[in-house]
Design a protein around this motif. Structure first.
Motif, PDB file in Angstrom:
ATOM      1  N   ASN A 179       0.845  -1.194   0.000  1.00 18.70           N
ATOM      2  CA  ASN A 179       0.000   0.000   0.000  1.00 18.70           C
ATOM      3  C   ASN A 179       0.886   1.253   0.000  1.00 18.70           C
ATOM      4  OD1 ASN A 179      -1.712   2.125   0.621  1.00 18.70           O
ATOM      5  ND2 ASN A 179      -2.912   0.934   2.087  1.00 18.70           N
ATOM      6  N   PRO A 180       0.811   2.085  -1.041  1.00 18.54           N
ATOM      7  CA  PRO A 180       1.688   3.257  -1.095  1.00 18.54           C
ATOM      8  C   PRO A 180       1.419   4.250   0.033  1.00 18.54           C
ATOM      9  CG  PRO A 180       0.110   3.309  -2.907  1.00 18.54           C
ATOM     10  CD  PRO A 180      -0.029   1.976  -2.239  1.00 18.54           C
ATOM     11  N   TYR A 181       0.171   4.347   0.467  1.00 17.74           N
ATOM     12  CA  TYR A 181      -0.157   5.250   1.564  1.00 17.74           C
ATOM     13  C   TYR A 181       0.555   4.822   2.847  1.00 17.74           C
ATOM     14  CZ  TYR A 181      -2.908   7.985   4.848  1.00 17.74           C
ATOM     15  OH  TYR A 181      -3.291   8.850   5.838  1.00 17.74           O
ATOM     16  N   THR A 182       0.576   3.525   3.131  1.00 14.25           N
ATOM     17  CA  THR A 182       1.273   3.012   4.316  1.00 14.25           C
ATOM     18  C   THR A 182       2.770   3.275   4.209  1.00 14.25           C
ATOM     19  OG1 THR A 182      -0.383   1.272   4.557  1.00 14.25           O
ATOM     20  CG2 THR A 182       1.676   0.988   5.768  1.00 14.25           C
ATOM     21  N   HIS A 183       3.321   3.044   3.037  1.00 11.99           N
ATOM     22  CA  HIS A 183       4.750   3.314   2.832  1.00 11.99           C
ATOM     23  C   HIS A 183       5.054   4.791   3.073  1.00 11.99           C
ATOM     24  CE1 HIS A 183       6.537  -0.436   1.182  1.00 11.99           C
ATOM     25  NE2 HIS A 183       5.273  -0.724   0.940  1.00 11.99           N
ATOM     26  N   ALA A 184       4.132   5.653   2.665  1.00 16.36           N
ATOM     27  CA  ALA A 184       4.355   7.090   2.822  1.00 16.36           C
ATOM     28  C   ALA A 184       4.355   7.502   4.291  1.00 16.36           C
ATOM     29  CB  ALA A 184       3.292   7.871   2.053  1.00 16.36           C
ATOM     30  N   TRP A 185       3.353   7.073   5.062  1.00 15.13           N
ATOM     31  CA  TRP A 185       3.305   7.529   6.450  1.00 15.13           C
ATOM     32  C   TRP A 185       4.228   6.748   7.377  1.00 15.13           C
ATOM     33  CZ3 TRP A 185       2.031   4.099  10.140  1.00 15.13           C
ATOM     34  CH2 TRP A 185       1.117   3.087   9.852  1.00 15.13           C
TER      35      TRP A 185
END
Length: 126
Positions: A58-64
């Motif tokens: 999940n790119p969102y998880t990687h981001a935060w």
């Protein structure tokens, strides 16, 4: 950098940091005044928070997830500065945290673009 390389860096840094923190505080150099279990409870749980999203890609998880790295960066930087005896341990922690940071940042960017996700630019008001 490719999306595959970014993901590989992210996961290598992530799982490496989990393993390293457990080894460091559990076996290699336990704190002289605090129990091993206390140190592990203090340092490890935060790393498990993003695991589901990291494994799913999940790119969102990687981001935060990069925000969870701050205590590890600070810990490593502080020990590099003040503790000659654990300097090499802190250097490994810093390298793993940096690897995860770089991998997560690029993976979120590339995968987000691939999925059409973006931060919208604010429209100029007339």
């Amino acid at each position: 950098m490719s999306i595959k390389l970014a993901r590989r860096l992210a996961l290598t840094g992530y799982f490496g940091l989990i393993i390293w923190v457990a080894l460091w505080h559990g076996l290699i150099s336990p704190h002289p005044d605090l129990s091993v279990s206390f140190m592990l409870v203090m340092w490890l749980p935060w790393l498990f928070i993003p695991m589901k999203g990291m494994l799913k890609g999940n790119p969102y998880t990687h981001a935060w997830a990069v925000y969870l790295l701050m205590p590890y960066f600070l810990h490593a930087a502080t020990l590099l500065w003040v503790d000659e005896g654990e300097r090499w341990l802190a250097l490994v922690e810093l390298v793993l945290a940096s690897t995860m940071f770089i991998g997560n940042t690029y993976y979120a960017k590339f995968r987000g673009r691939e999925l059409g996700l973006s931060i919208r630019k604010k429209k100029k008001e007339a």
